[in-house]
Structures are given as C-alpha cells and as structure tokens.
Write an enzyme that holds these catalytic residues in place. Structure first.
Site, PDB file in Angstrom:
ATOM      1  CD  GLN A   1      36.782  35.253  32.623  1.00 47.96           C
ATOM      2  OE1 GLN A   1      36.466  35.867  33.629  1.00 47.96           O
ATOM      3  NE2 GLN A   1      35.860  34.765  31.801  1.00 47.96           N
TER       4      GLN A   1
ATOM      5  CG  MET B   1      34.221  39.270  30.822  1.00 52.32           C
ATOM      6  SD  MET B   1      35.700  38.293  30.591  1.00 52.32           S
ATOM      7  CE  MET B   1      35.265  37.375  29.131  1.00 52.32           C
ATOM      8  N   GLY B   2      31.640  42.982  28.934  1.00 50.92           N
ATOM      9  CA  GLY B   2      31.374  44.020  27.933  1.00 50.92           C
ATOM     10  C   GLY B   2      31.149  43.449  26.550  1.00 50.92           C
TER      11      GLY B   2
ATOM     12  N   GLY C   1      24.329  33.799  31.987  1.00 51.80           N
ATOM     13  CA  GLY C   1      23.699  33.262  30.784  1.00 51.80           C
ATOM     14  C   GLY C   1      23.880  31.755  30.683  1.00 51.80           C
TER      15      GLY C   1
ATOM     16  CD  GLN D   1      30.961  32.182  33.398  1.00 55.37           C
ATOM     17  OE1 GLN D   1      32.107  32.441  33.063  1.00 55.37           O
ATOM     18  NE2 GLN D   1      29.942  32.967  33.072  1.00 55.37           N
TER      19      GLN D   1
ATOM     20  CG  HIS E   1      25.956  40.800  27.672  1.00 54.31           C
ATOM     21  ND1 HIS E   1      26.563  40.907  26.450  1.00 54.31           N
ATOM     22  CD2 HIS E   1      26.756  40.030  28.436  1.00 54.31           C
ATOM     23  CE1 HIS E   1      27.707  40.239  26.463  1.00 54.31           C
ATOM     24  NE2 HIS E   1      27.845  39.682  27.648  1.00 54.31           N
TER      25      HIS E   1
HETATM   26  O1  PAF Z   1      30.590  35.224  31.493  1.00 55.07           O
HETATM   27  C1  PAF Z   1      31.360  36.203  31.548  1.00 55.07           C
HETATM   28  O2  PAF Z   1      31.189  37.197  30.831  1.00 55.07           O
HETATM   29  C2  PAF Z   1      32.551  36.161  32.491  1.00 55.07           C
HETATM   30  O3  PAF Z   1      33.077  34.875  32.574  1.00 55.07           O
HETATM   31  C3  PAF Z   1      32.230  36.721  33.891  1.00 55.07           C
HETATM   32  C4  PAF Z   1      31.178  35.901  34.602  1.00 55.07           C
HETATM   33  C5  PAF Z   1      31.754  38.163  33.760  1.00 55.07           C
HETATM   34  C6  PAF Z   1      33.499  36.707  34.743  1.00 55.07           C
HETATM   35  O4  PAF Z   1      34.512  37.463  34.178  1.00 55.07           O
END
Ligand code: PAF
Length: 280
Positions: free
Chosen positions: A61, A30-31, A147, A153, A37
């Site tokens: 989300q 999500m930047g 991650g 998740q 990342h």
């Molecule tokens: O972990 C994240 O940054 C977000 O939940 C993802 C997996 C990119 C989905 O929007």
C-alpha cells in the site's frame, strides 16, 4: 495477551475460541500505536468477547519506497500499550507470511479511487484491499474497526466487504485529536517540534473552510484561501482540500446533509491527512 506471527497457529487458536466466545472484534493496524488506535481497541472491547489486533506494515500500500522505509516501527512499545488496554490477541506477521509469493492480484475501485488519496497515491487502495482481504480471511472477525481519519479507506473497505460478501460488520471510530486539535497519526512522530506546530494548519484549515462554507463562499474560492493559508507556514504544502458526500463519497461543491471536508498535504517530507464531518 497471546501473540502470533504465523497464520496456522492463529487460526487454530481462534477456531477454538470461536466455539466458546460470542464475538471476535478485529483492529487492523500498521503499528506505531497511539491513542487513536487504542480508541479502536477500546470500542472493540465494549462490543466483543475477544479483540484481535494486527500489526503489519503492508508494503503493497506504499507507493513511495522512502515512506515505507521511514514508517515508524515500535513493536515493543506497541505490545506494552496493547497489554495495558486489554487487547487479547496480537497478530504480527512477517512479509513472507502475508506475501509468500509475488502478489499478482489487483483491485480497482473505479471512481472511488480516482480522487483524493487514490489520485495522489496510485495503487495505494489496491494494496489496502489486498491486505485487508487477507487479514479478514485469516481472522474472520465478527466486527472490524477502522479510524475515521482514513475516511476514504473506510469507504474502500465498505465497498470491498459489500462486493466480496465478507461476513463482517464495519465500524468507523471518530478521529482522536491532540489537545490543540492535531489529528493523531503514527506519522506525527516523524515531525520536528517546529513541524509539529506547523502541522496544525491542516486542522485549522478544515475549520476555516467549514466557516467559509457556512458564510456561503464558493468551494473554489475556499480552496484558494486554504492553499494560501497552508503555504504561509514554512515547509507546508497542500495537496488537496475537497468536499464529498459522506455516504457515497462523491465529490460535491456545496454542503449536503451528510458532507465531509477532507484535506491532505506535506509538512517537510511527512504527508498528513485529516477530515471533518460537517453535520457534527
Ligand atoms: O489504516 C491502516 O493502518 C492500514 O491501512 C491498514 C487498514 C491496517 C491496512 O494495512
């Protein structure tokens, strides 16, 4: 680095590449990128011929509109960072591209989403599963990287892939920490200097809980100790400390071979999570 904001041109580009390259790695984000990342991108580069990263702040989300509005957006800086680590492709779509009409489907992961993040963020994992499904269908990667910080998740995505038969392998990359132990997170940049110091309490609590478990204390007593410890810091509140089996993510009261401690709480308005695998 090739940058796409639309699905059609990205698909055409990747179709052409897939006829000549061995494998495509995918890092959905999500930047507001940080070293955590970049570790995912680096892992992907080790294993794949090309690496695709997506940057998309997925509205479905977020169960808290304020959290969505305040989520950091730093696209220019993100692009520079991706170029520096050698990412090949960036997908940076708009909301209209991903959700052209009102989204009516919803996912229900049963008991897996009734605990911890699922309990405190209703609808969150349905939103994650929706966007990850869309992104997997768009990119069709061979391997996707997530991650460990968002461990629940990862378990949700594992279930999604298994149930819907996505043809993708998943990798869970260890948490990247600052020198003092704070788990790297895009949300850390919303903390003031004082809050940043107090945020360390979550990592310290995981270590304290691990030590107390090793000494044979019951989980309920440990939870009380950790709550007291966290809430002794100004502006800090604890949402949960839980112990689960890492393989099936079932909550447990005692350490099994593959257990994980997970914690979530707030520092001021900022919600943070962290976890610790106990077999390490
Ligand atoms: O972990 C994240 O940054 C977000 O939940 C993802 C997996 C990119 C989905 O929007």
């Amino acid at each position: 680095m090739d940058i796409f904001s639309q699905i059609g041109p990205l698909r055409a580009f990747l179709d052409q590449k897939k006829s000549v390259v061995k494998s495509v790695g995918f890092v959905p984000t999500m930047g507001a990128l940080h070293e955590g990342h970049l570790a995912l991108i680096k892992e992907s580069r080790k294993e794949n011929t090309i690496t695709v990263c997506s940057i998309y702040v997925n509205p479905t989300q977020f169960n808290n509109p304020d959290d969505l509005a305040k989520y950091p957006r730093t696209i220019e800086r993100d692009i520079d960072m991706l170029k520096l680590v050698g990412c090949d492709v960036l997908f940076h779509p708009s909301n209209d591209e991903i959700y052209p009409e009102n989204s009516i489907i919803a996912f229900d992961f049963g008991s897996l989403e009734q605990i911890m993040e699922g309990k405190f963020r209703p609808g969150h994992f349905s939103g994650v599963a929706k966007v990850v499904s869309k992104l997997f269908n768009i990119v069709q990667p061979h391997i996707a990287y997530f991650g460990q910080k968002d461990f629940q998740q990862f378990k949700i995505v594992e279930n999604l892939v298994q149930e819907l038969k996505f043809n993708v392998q998943l990798r869970c990359v260890p948490i990247q920490r600052e020198k003092d132990g704070l788990a790297m997170s895009s949300r850390n940049r919303r903390l003031s200097d004082e809050q940043r110091q107090n945020a360390l309490v979550f990592y310290q609590s995981l270590q304290l809980a691990k030590k107390l478990l090793e000494q044979g204390l019951s989980l309920s007593l440990i939870k009380e100790e950790v709550k007291k410890y966290c809430e002794s810091k100004p502006g800090v509140s604890l949402e949960y400390l839980e112990l689960a089996e890492a393989t099936n993510f079932v909550q447990t009261e005692s350490v099994k071979t593959n257990a994980i401690l997970l914690i979530a709480g707030h520092v001021g308005e900022v919600r943070l999570i962290d976890n610790l695998l106990l077999n390490e």
